[in-house]
Design an enzyme around this catalytic site. Structure first.
Site, mmCIF file in Angstrom:
data_model
loop_
_atom_site.group_PDB
_atom_site.id
_atom_site.type_symbol
_atom_site.label_atom_id
_atom_site.label_comp_id
_atom_site.label_asym_id
_atom_site.label_seq_id
_atom_site.Cartn_x
_atom_site.Cartn_y
_atom_site.Cartn_z
ATOM 1 N N HIS A 70 5.825 75.448 67.881
ATOM 2 C CA HIS A 70 5.325 74.363 68.733
ATOM 3 C C HIS A 70 3.867 74.621 69.075
ATOM 4 O O HIS A 70 3.474 75.772 69.248
ATOM 5 C CB HIS A 70 6.145 74.279 70.032
ATOM 6 N N GLU B 207 13.574 69.878 68.308
ATOM 7 C CA GLU B 207 14.181 69.139 67.201
ATOM 8 C C GLU B 207 15.420 69.816 66.621
ATOM 9 O O GLU B 207 16.267 69.159 66.032
ATOM 10 C CB GLU B 207 13.159 68.943 66.069
#
Ligand code: COA
Length: 381
Positions: free
Chosen positions: A265, A318
């Site tokens: 991320h 996700e």
């Protein structure tokens, strides 16, 4: 003259490719703490909201700046109920699209068509509500049409999450599916200055309309480095198939230089707090799929640590989104559009925040090409 003396910031000098670390706006909507793994919506920790609020409450919080009272929530739901219709013109557009296109493209097209017919004037909360509640309506209509089925009308007794599942299948959804999907929608509703939100704010800053800003945001969310990852996570889990194949599959993917979807991320340098919530929700929703996912996650984290030391690559939102959305019966190509059906609340809140204190967003580029080229007319080249 260097970029520094000209008053601009050089990307090469500052190593800020991708605008990393650049503050592009002030916001009171959400805050991400990348090193401690904390996400806050208007002062409330996401862990306090995740399993005890409805998507409608969170949308209200983002739009109005406070959690609603019971009466305020009733009023919002009444307004949402009135709005969640499928205009004939949008149905016509959806009908004309090839059934083979991606639902994310159909959604972007439907929002654009709706905006052309329904949006006038400066963005406001009423427009934000009218647009948000239509996301599940547009998606479900396209999904049914592509399967040769007639779109359904919204169910007057079902809230946002339940109505979405109902519009897709025509069945009253199971309570546990509604709870899981609702928690997902709460967790994904806003997330600081992510790429699609930034996109929406840039468009809004030009004093364009709300639908145009949201169409652009849908386009940004579609990419696999942003919202397009969960269906790829599902593809990965399906390709792995069984726990004993996981390590070999992951090692091969990394050896080919591929990224493991659902990990890493830009802001979180520790575990994404939404992943923690989604892991637990996925465990309850589908224990069998969870077992494989958990094994893949453990191995992926170990391999990333081994092969990309110091990069701080952890599970992102996700990874378990894929398991959770599959468990409530959604096909893989509806994962990213369902993410959009949550994030539209955040996008619209950011659009309103932007225009309430607007200045055109217009950064600079550092030109690195030649400046002294000798021009030769077309016939002489
Ligand atoms: N798998 C393998 N390696 C990864 C990785 C992943 N998922 N994510 C990042 N890396 C590696 C990069 O290859 C790079 O390695 P290098 O220094 O040897 O070149 C390093 O980690 C830093 O990557 P970078 O691209 O600079 O990070 P970023 O902040 O630009 O990227 C993401 C953030 C999310 C785009 C990135 O982590 C990614 O592509 N993840 C997979 C897609 C995904 O899950 N997206 C959903 C995001 S919520």
């Amino acid at each position: 003259m260097t970029a520094e003396t000209s008053g601009t910031t050089s990307t090469t000098e500052q190593n800020r490719g991708g605008l990393e670390g650049v503050v592009a706006a002030t916001t009171v909507l959400s805050k991400i703490e990348g090193t401690t793994g904390k996400l806050i919506y208007r002062g409330y920790n996401i862990h306090d909201l995740a399993r005890s609020t409805s998507f409608e409450e969170i949308a209200y919080l983002l739009w109005y700046g406070k959690l609603p009272t019971k009466m305020e929530l009733v009023d919002l739901k009444v307004q949402m109920l009135e709005e969640r219709t499928l205009p004939t013109e949008v149905l016509q557009v959806l009908n004309d699209l090839p059934s083979t296109i991606a639902p994310m493209d159909a959604l972007r097209t439907a929002v654009s068509a709706w905006g052309a017919m329904s949006v006038e004037g400066k963005p406001g909360i009423d427009q934000a509500i009218a647009l948000t509640v239509r996301f599940p309506v547009f998606l479900a209509a396209f999904h049914r049409l592509r399967n040769g089925l007639e779109p359904l009308e919204s169910h007057p007794e079902l809230d946002y999450a339940a109505n979405y599942l109902y519009l897709l299948s025509g069945q009253i959804p199971k309570e546990e599916h509604v709870k899981a999907l609702n928690a997902y929608l709460v967790l994904l509703a806003d997330h600081g200055m992510n790429a699609s939100t930034f996109t929406a704010r840039v468009v809004a800053s030009t004093e364009s309309d709300i639908a145009s800003a949201v169409v652009a945001a849908v386009g940004a969310l579609k990419g696999p480095l942003h919202g397009g990852a969960p269906s790829k996570v599902q593809d990965m889990l399906e390709a792995i198939g069984t726990q004993d194949r996981a390590e070999g599959w992951l090692r091969d993917a990394l050896a080919r230089g591929e990224r493991l979807m659902g990990f890493g991320h830009r802001v979180y340098k520790t575990e994404d707090p939404r992943a923690e919530e989604l892991r637990e929700l996925a465990r309850l929703a589908d224990p069998q799929a969870f077992a494989l996912a958990r094994r893949v996650e453990e191995l992926a984290l170990a391999l990333l640590q081994e092969q990309k030391p110091g990069r701080h690559l952890y599970t992102n939102v996700e990874f378990y989104s894929a398991v959770l959305l599959a468990s409530v019966g959604l096909p893989g190509d509806l994962f990213t559009p369902t993410f959009a059906a949550s994030r539209v609340a955040g996008w619209t809140a950011h659009i309103l925040e932007q225009i309430n204190n607007n200045r055109l967003i217009r950064p600079e580029a550092e030109y690195t090409g030649p400046t002294e080229m000798h021009f030769v007319p077309l016939g002489e080249r």
